[in-house]
Design a protein around this motif. Structure first.
Motif, short mmCIF file in Angstrom:
data_model
loop_
_atom_site.label_atom_id
_atom_site.label_comp_id
_atom_site.label_asym_id
_atom_site.label_seq_id
_atom_site.Cartn_x
_atom_site.Cartn_y
_atom_site.Cartn_z
N MET A 66 5.83 4.03 -7.23
CA MET A 66 4.77 3.23 -7.83
C MET A 66 3.79 4.11 -8.60
SD MET A 66 5.29 0.05 -7.50
CE MET A 66 3.66 -0.55 -7.98
N PHE A 67 3.55 5.30 -8.10
CA PHE A 67 2.68 6.24 -8.81
C PHE A 67 3.27 6.59 -10.17
CE2 PHE A 67 1.48 10.66 -9.84
CZ PHE A 67 0.10 10.52 -9.90
N MET A 68 4.58 6.86 -10.20
CA MET A 68 5.24 7.22 -11.45
C MET A 68 5.29 6.03 -12.41
SD MET A 68 5.73 10.32 -10.88
CE MET A 68 6.50 10.64 -12.44
N ASN A 102 14.01 -5.41 -16.46
CA ASN A 102 14.40 -6.31 -15.37
C ASN A 102 14.21 -5.66 -14.01
OD1 ASN A 102 15.34 -8.44 -17.07
ND2 ASN A 102 17.21 -7.29 -17.45
N THR A 103 14.42 -4.35 -13.94
CA THR A 103 14.37 -3.66 -12.65
C THR A 103 12.97 -3.56 -12.07
OG1 THR A 103 14.26 -1.54 -13.82
CG2 THR A 103 16.43 -2.30 -13.13
N ASN A 104 11.95 -3.91 -12.83
CA ASN A 104 10.59 -3.85 -12.28
C ASN A 104 10.36 -4.89 -11.19
OD1 ASN A 104 9.70 -1.66 -13.75
ND2 ASN A 104 8.93 -2.89 -15.45
N CYS A 105 11.27 -5.86 -11.06
CA CYS A 105 11.16 -6.81 -9.95
C CYS A 105 11.36 -6.11 -8.61
CB CYS A 105 12.17 -7.94 -10.11
SG CYS A 105 13.89 -7.41 -10.04
N ILE A 106 11.91 -4.89 -8.64
CA ILE A 106 12.08 -4.14 -7.40
C ILE A 106 10.73 -3.71 -6.84
CG2 ILE A 106 13.31 -2.18 -6.34
CD1 ILE A 106 15.28 -2.23 -8.60
N ILE A 107 9.67 -3.84 -7.64
CA ILE A 107 8.32 -3.56 -7.15
C ILE A 107 8.02 -4.39 -5.91
CG2 ILE A 107 5.86 -3.84 -7.68
CD1 ILE A 107 6.52 -3.03 -10.56
N VAL A 123 0.89 -9.51 1.19
CA VAL A 123 0.86 -8.51 0.13
C VAL A 123 2.12 -8.62 -0.73
CG1 VAL A 123 0.96 -6.03 -0.37
CG2 VAL A 123 -0.63 -6.88 1.38
N VAL A 124 3.27 -8.73 -0.07
CA VAL A 124 4.54 -8.84 -0.81
C VAL A 124 4.56 -10.13 -1.62
CG1 VAL A 124 7.04 -8.91 -0.64
CG2 VAL A 124 5.73 -7.50 0.95
N PHE A 125 4.11 -11.22 -1.02
CA PHE A 125 4.07 -12.51 -1.69
C PHE A 125 3.19 -12.46 -2.93
CE2 PHE A 125 2.37 -17.02 -1.78
CZ PHE A 125 3.53 -17.59 -2.28
N THR A 126 2.05 -11.79 -2.81
CA THR A 126 1.14 -11.64 -3.95
C THR A 126 1.78 -10.83 -5.06
OG1 THR A 126 -0.79 -11.74 -2.48
CG2 THR A 126 -1.14 -10.81 -4.67
N LEU A 127 2.44 -9.74 -4.69
CA LEU A 127 3.11 -8.91 -5.70
C LEU A 127 4.23 -9.68 -6.37
CD1 LEU A 127 3.38 -5.34 -4.11
CD2 LEU A 127 2.17 -5.99 -6.20
N LEU A 128 4.95 -10.48 -5.60
CA LEU A 128 6.03 -11.29 -6.17
C LEU A 128 5.47 -12.23 -7.24
CD1 LEU A 128 8.97 -12.95 -4.36
CD2 LEU A 128 7.56 -14.34 -5.85
N ILE A 129 4.36 -12.90 -6.94
CA ILE A 129 3.75 -13.82 -7.89
C ILE A 129 3.30 -13.08 -9.15
CG2 ILE A 129 1.77 -15.34 -8.30
CD1 ILE A 129 1.93 -16.16 -5.37
N ILE A 130 2.65 -11.92 -8.97
CA ILE A 130 2.14 -11.15 -10.12
C ILE A 130 3.29 -10.69 -11.01
CG2 ILE A 130 0.99 -9.01 -10.80
CD1 ILE A 130 -0.75 -9.29 -8.30
N VAL A 131 4.30 -10.08 -10.39
CA VAL A 131 5.42 -9.53 -11.17
C VAL A 131 6.18 -10.64 -11.87
CG1 VAL A 131 7.63 -8.32 -11.03
CG2 VAL A 131 5.66 -7.46 -9.76
N GLU A 132 6.43 -11.75 -11.18
CA GLU A 132 7.20 -12.83 -11.79
C GLU A 132 6.39 -13.59 -12.84
OE1 GLU A 132 10.36 -12.88 -11.50
OE2 GLU A 132 10.21 -11.27 -10.03
N MET A 133 5.07 -13.59 -12.72
CA MET A 133 4.23 -14.15 -13.78
C MET A 133 4.36 -13.30 -15.05
SD MET A 133 2.77 -17.01 -13.12
CE MET A 133 1.51 -17.02 -14.41
#
Length: 359
Positions: free
Chosen positions: A198-200, A219-224, A252-262
């Motif tokens: 994540m830092f990189m 597409n691979t950023n969904c792995i975040i 936390v994971v749920f929030t990240l999922l929403i952000i990334v998929e938005m």
């Protein structure tokens, strides 16, 4: 659907200079995506689970055999190996090989528990592969930290976490006699890889002077969020943390999922406006399997937590409704992805593809 799944194993679209047919090195993601559906989300569909579960597992095993056979022969071919290993970003896709075997192990144990001895052998082989992958991860992270702007870094480097945590889940299921401290150390190592990754990624997108959402967000950023989902599943499977910690982690994971998929939705809208529906959204690329896997993994994490009475909490009813909805999301996106693959092999309409490579 069975025929389509078998044909997915034919994801071999490149040829080397000596006309040797080779498979995309990220093909392990196909096993990951199909396998995680059979491991968890299929539970929401009794017909598929009880009537076709064993058959689909055999099909998955056949696909995996074909994929890993091709990957093994290809790995020792210098025209493939040298350029591949020289790219510190793309080299992380070998994590799909390990995660794919891990998911396959869990699916086989689920439907064929009598094959536990075979799965143990697979687990040992996978552990050896992971140690080799571990050396590669350390070397590649070192290279990226030294020259972070030399390569286009993206979510594929988080496969270091995915592969590591997938191994922990297999150990818990197949090798219960292993010391708990070993599982904890490897789990923490996976979290460390996630922090480094994540830092990189932050350096790549945060400090870059100019980048395009349509072209540079991959597409691979969904792995975040997917890497955290499998970390959550590893924690729940080993029961290391408290119910409160797991609930906070899930949020936390749920929030990240929403952000990334938005971000993905915004990206899709921009790509449709720029390239049209076909080239902008509905063009097959093997990296798209990563999304199927992350969706399925979030379901697996949520479902495993929900089924364990230890983790019952005030959000139990919400999880019940969410899982009913998310199971359909996992199934529909998987069917769509298989459809895109089929269309890429037998196109209905002609047109230039605008796919997004891993790098």
């Amino acid at each position: 659907m069975l025929g389509c799944m078998i044909k997915v194993a034919g994801e071999m679209g490149m040829r080397s200079k000596d006309n040797m047919k080779i498979i995309n090195p990220a093909s392990g993601s196909v096993i990951m995506a199909l396998g995680i559906f059979l491991y968890a989300a299929i539970e929401a569909f009794p017909f598929l689970d009880h009537i076709m579960g064993e058959t689909l597992t055999v099909v998955l095993a056949v696909i995996a055999l074909l994929v890993y056979k091709s990957l093994t022969f290809q790995f020792f071919h210098k025209d493939f190996l040298l350029p591949f290993l020289k790219n510190p970003v793309n080299s992380f896709v070998t994590g799909t090989w390990i995660a794919g075997i891990s998911v396959l192990c869990n699916v086989i144990i689920k439907y064929f528990p009598e094959l536990s001895a075979v799965v143990q052998v697979m687990g040992v082989i996978n552990t050896i592969l992971w140690f080799l992958f571990l050396v590669s991860c350390v070397y590649n992270f070192k290279q990226l930290f030294q020259r972070p702007r030399r390569h286009s870094i993206h979510g594929v480097i988080l496969l270091s976490t995915v592969a590591t945590q997938s191994l922990v889940i297999v150990w818990v299921e197949v090798f219960p006699f292993l010391p708990d401290v070993l599982e904890l150390v490897v789990m923490v190592l996976g979290i460390f890889f996630y922090i480094c990754g994540m830092f990189m990624i932050g350096i790549r997108y945060g400090k870059a002077k100019q980048w395009s959402l349509t072209e540079d967000w991959t597409n691979t950023n969904c792995i975040i969020h997917g890497a955290l989902s499998i970390t959550g599943l590893a924690i729940v499977s080993s029961q290391w943390m408290s119910a409160l910690f797991i609930m906070i982690f899930w949020l936390v994971v749920f929030t990240l999922l929403i952000i990334v998929e938005m971000i993905e939705i915004i990206r899709a809208v921009k790509r449709v406006r720029q390239f049209g529906w076909k080239e902008g959204v509905f063009t097959y690329n093997i990296s798209q399997w990563a999304r199927n896997f992350t969706f399925g993994m979030f379901y697996a994490f949520s479902w495993t937590m929900h089924e364990n009475p230890y983790y019952m909490n005030a959000m139990y009813d919400f999880h019940e409704s969410f899982l009913s909805f998310w199971a359909w999301m996992v199934l529909v996106t998987l069917v769509v992805e298989i459809g895109l693959w089929v269309e890429s092999k037998w196109p209905v309409s002609q047109g230039q593809k605008n796919s997004l490579p891993f790098d």
